[in-house]
Design a protein around this motif. Structure first.
Motif, PDB file in Angstrom:
ATOM      1  N   ALA A 211      41.168  44.564  52.976  1.00 41.14           N
ATOM      2  CA  ALA A 211      40.468  44.447  51.957  1.00 41.14           C
ATOM      3  C   ALA A 211      40.635  42.988  50.921  1.00 41.14           C
ATOM      4  O   ALA A 211      39.632  42.351  50.781  1.00 41.14           O
ATOM      5  N   ALA A 212      41.588  42.847  50.286  1.00 39.49           N
ATOM      6  CA  ALA A 212      42.153  41.834  49.623  1.00 39.49           C
ATOM      7  C   ALA A 212      42.028  40.672  49.909  1.00 39.49           C
ATOM      8  O   ALA A 212      40.874  39.457  49.690  1.00 39.49           O
ATOM      9  N   ASP A 213      41.805  40.248  51.416  1.00 43.03           N
ATOM     10  CA  ASP A 213      41.912  38.854  51.881  1.00 43.03           C
ATOM     11  C   ASP A 213      39.843  38.626  52.127  1.00 43.03           C
ATOM     12  O   ASP A 213      40.336  37.403  52.752  1.00 43.03           O
ATOM     13  N   ARG A 214      39.424  40.102  52.121  1.00 39.91           N
ATOM     14  CA  ARG A 214      38.328  39.406  52.322  1.00 39.91           C
ATOM     15  C   ARG A 214      37.515  39.553  51.046  1.00 39.91           C
ATOM     16  O   ARG A 214      35.899  39.119  51.153  1.00 39.91           O
ATOM     17  N   ALA A 215      38.174  39.610  49.726  1.00 40.74           N
ATOM     18  CA  ALA A 215      37.227  39.636  48.600  1.00 40.74           C
ATOM     19  C   ALA A 215      36.469  38.353  48.163  1.00 40.74           C
ATOM     20  O   ALA A 215      35.334  38.132  47.631  1.00 40.74           O
ATOM     21  N   GLY A 216      37.620  37.332  48.562  1.00 40.13           N
ATOM     22  CA  GLY A 216      36.575  36.264  47.780  1.00 40.13           C
ATOM     23  C   GLY A 216      35.646  35.374  48.877  1.00 40.13           C
ATOM     24  O   GLY A 216      34.375  35.272  48.178  1.00 40.13           O
ATOM     25  N   ALA A 217      35.124  36.233  50.222  1.00 44.59           N
ATOM     26  CA  ALA A 217      33.588  36.145  51.082  1.00 44.59           C
ATOM     27  C   ALA A 217      32.345  36.939  49.294  1.00 44.59           C
ATOM     28  O   ALA A 217      31.252  36.581  50.279  1.00 44.59           O
ATOM     29  N   SER A 222      41.151  38.236  44.022  1.00 43.01           N
ATOM     30  CA  SER A 222      41.951  39.174  45.655  1.00 43.01           C
ATOM     31  C   SER A 222      43.042  39.669  44.690  1.00 43.01           C
ATOM     32  O   SER A 222      43.587  39.340  43.996  1.00 43.01           O
ATOM     33  N   ILE A 223      42.808  41.192  45.151  1.00 44.60           N
ATOM     34  CA  ILE A 223      43.610  42.431  44.347  1.00 44.60           C
ATOM     35  C   ILE A 223      44.300  43.349  45.017  1.00 44.60           C
ATOM     36  O   ILE A 223      43.614  44.226  45.826  1.00 44.60           O
ATOM     37  N   ILE A 224      45.856  43.289  44.540  1.00 41.19           N
ATOM     38  CA  ILE A 224      46.235  44.090  45.780  1.00 41.19           C
ATOM     39  C   ILE A 224      47.070  44.742  45.025  1.00 41.19           C
ATOM     40  O   ILE A 224      48.086  44.148  43.896  1.00 41.19           O
ATOM     41  N   VAL A 225      47.316  46.226  45.049  1.00 43.47           N
ATOM     42  CA  VAL A 225      48.442  46.838  43.965  1.00 43.47           C
ATOM     43  C   VAL A 225      49.841  47.894  44.326  1.00 43.47           C
ATOM     44  O   VAL A 225      49.055  48.055  45.490  1.00 43.47           O
ATOM     45  N   ASP A 226      50.482  48.107  43.817  1.00 45.02           N
ATOM     46  CA  ASP A 226      51.581  49.354  44.640  1.00 45.02           C
ATOM     47  C   ASP A 226      50.909  50.383  44.322  1.00 45.02           C
ATOM     48  O   ASP A 226      50.857  50.728  42.992  1.00 45.02           O
ATOM     49  N   GLY A 227      50.535  50.974  45.267  1.00 49.43           N
ATOM     50  CA  GLY A 227      49.694  52.125  45.376  1.00 49.43           C
ATOM     51  C   GLY A 227      50.511  53.512  45.370  1.00 49.43           C
ATOM     52  O   GLY A 227      50.373  54.277  45.508  1.00 49.43           O
ATOM     53  N   PRO A 250      31.283  44.504  40.115  1.00 48.33           N
ATOM     54  CA  PRO A 250      32.249  44.942  41.029  1.00 48.33           C
ATOM     55  C   PRO A 250      33.457  44.522  41.026  1.00 48.33           C
ATOM     56  O   PRO A 250      34.045  43.753  40.919  1.00 48.33           O
ATOM     57  N   SER A 251      34.911  45.468  41.662  1.00 47.40           N
ATOM     58  CA  SER A 251      36.186  44.912  41.850  1.00 47.40           C
ATOM     59  C   SER A 251      36.096  45.235  42.878  1.00 47.40           C
ATOM     60  O   SER A 251      35.311  46.805  43.761  1.00 47.40           O
ATOM     61  N   LEU A 252      37.170  44.867  43.951  1.00 47.83           N
ATOM     62  CA  LEU A 252      37.896  45.351  45.090  1.00 47.83           C
ATOM     63  C   LEU A 252      39.143  45.728  44.764  1.00 47.83           C
ATOM     64  O   LEU A 252      40.227  44.530  44.455  1.00 47.83           O
ATOM     65  N   ILE A 253      40.039  46.892  44.927  1.00 49.26           N
ATOM     66  CA  ILE A 253      40.593  46.880  44.617  1.00 49.26           C
ATOM     67  C   ILE A 253      42.068  47.393  45.761  1.00 49.26           C
ATOM     68  O   ILE A 253      41.542  48.660  46.803  1.00 49.26           O
ATOM     69  N   GLU A 254      42.987  46.576  46.251  1.00 49.44           N
ATOM     70  CA  GLU A 254      43.462  47.681  47.524  1.00 49.44           C
ATOM     71  C   GLU A 254      44.590  47.698  47.166  1.00 49.44           C
ATOM     72  O   GLU A 254      45.993  47.340  46.649  1.00 49.44           O
TER      73      GLU A 254
END
Ligand SMILES: Cc1ncc(C[n+]2csc(CCOP(=O)(O)OP(=O)(O)O)c2C)c(N)n1
Ligand SMILES: [Mg+2]
Length: 346
Positions: A211-217, A222-227, A250-254
């Motif tokens: 998910a995060a590596d596609r956010a820039g598109a 790019s947001i990565i969280v310790d789930g 919007p936001s995209l959070i992985e």
């Protein structure tokens, strides 16, 4: 007598308390939510072994911190969409264990009166706008929900949960683009548990972070969280909600996590490399959070009270479901398109 160890922990607890941006009430709510989800999911599995849960079900054991973090951060009126793996998201919005377990057991006291089953939990009263078994199908729907809020001038936020495998479906990309273009108040949450059904996501994806590596598109950070850390999830949720409510889109959070059980109830998860599950269990979200509470000075008695209350809740819910009648037969023929005639086509 105060020994050195107690002194040290009291000192670190007060230092931690000084830097606390979350606060004790929220922390207790985050732990309570995670414990209740764990107990209810474990009970669902036990009931399946007793042949009391019919149909398939997909558990979220190990993924509790994501549902709890977002559930506690969401306000009444906010909307949420989830997948077939959605018991945890439904519970985190305040739907009772009895309603969820009753649905899994096909009882009249279930959330959909037993007609939907595990993969079709919905409760508009709680803002739970459904569980979707078609991968990616609900992301455009979540855009619709957010567009409604924007159009009406309401300040509710829509949260859309999905798995890592969903990021390789066209609807994911269409929804992200649409949400970004219209600056919709929607938060896309990818629960990256490393696997699709049985396929490791890394084997079928061109980028490391699906998910995060596609956010820039889509012009998003790019947001990565310790789930597995409910505090980290809660903070990310708060930030994304503030952005959405401010009209900034919007936001995209992985969220990186791991499911403790197989894909569905029938899957023993044998395709996973030896030791992988054990390694992730060392970072069990409940274990992490129990320790966190202690570090922040919450007493063992307080923690145990939360755990015991949850056990009582799940036992009471189970008994109520066992005693409840099954779905009444006439309900099978209500709210369906086909009535045996052709009228619905006209
Ligand atoms: C459009 C579509 N294709 C295939 C499937 C079959 N399927 C069910 S679950 C699943 C894996 C999804 O993995 P992920 O998105 O990572 O979610 P997780 O199960 O890990 O929560 C697949 C391929 C489906 N339900 N819908
Ligand atoms: Mg997955």
């Amino acid at each position: 007598m105060v020994n050195a160890r107690t002194k040290r922990s009291a000192k670190s607890a007060s230092a931690a308390a000084r830097n606390d941006d979350i606060g004790e009430d929220v922390r207790l709510a985050l732990y309570r939510s995670q414990v209740e989800i764990r107990d209810c999911e474990q009970r669902a599995y036990d009931l399946f072994l007793q042949n009391l849960v019919k149909g398939t079900s997909h558990l979220a054991l190990g993924q509790e911190a994501i549902a709890a973090g977002f559930g506690v951060a969401m306000k009444p009126g906010d909307k949420s969409f989830c997948t077939y793996r959605g018991h945890h998201h439904t519970l985190a919005r305040g739907v009772s264990m009895e309603k969820v377990l009753g649905e899994l057991m096909q009882r009249d006291n279930g959330l959909m009166r037993g007609k939907g089953g595990s993969m079709h939990l919905a409760s508009s009263e709680h803002g739970v706008l459904g569980s979707y078994a078609i991968i990616g199908a609900h992301l455009p729907l979540a855009c619709g929900s957010a567009l409604r809020a924007q159009y009406m001038g309401d300040d509710d936020v829509t949260v859309c949960f999905f798995g890592d495998g969903t990021t390789n479906i066209g609807a994911f990309h269409e929804a992200l683009n649409f949400a970004a273009v219209y600056k919709l108040p929607v938060v896309f949450v990818c629960e990256n548990n490393l696997y699709m059904e049985y396929t490791p996501i890394g084997e079928v994806t061109a980028v490391e972070h699906p998910a995060a590596d596609r956010a820039g598109a889509y012009g998003l950070p790019s947001i990565i969280v310790d789930g597995n850390d409910a505090d980290a999830v809660y903070r990310a949720a708060q930030e994304a909600f503030a952005k959405a409510r401010a009209g900034d889109g919007p936001s995209l959070i992985e969220c990186k996590t791991y499911r403790h059980s197989g894909h569905s109830r029938a899957d023993p998860g044998k395709y996973r490399p030896e030791g992988e599950l054990e390694k992730w269990k060392e970072r069990d979200p409940l274990k992490i959070y129990r320790q966190r509470l202690a570090e922040f000075g919450v007493s063992e008695d307080q923690i145990k009270a939360i755990e015991e209350a949850s056990k009582t809740k799940v036992d009471e819910a189970t008994e109520a479901c066992k005693a409840a009648p099954p779905t009444p037969e006439d309900l099978l023929f209500t709210d369906v398109y086909a009535d045996g005639k052709w009228s619905w086509r006209n």
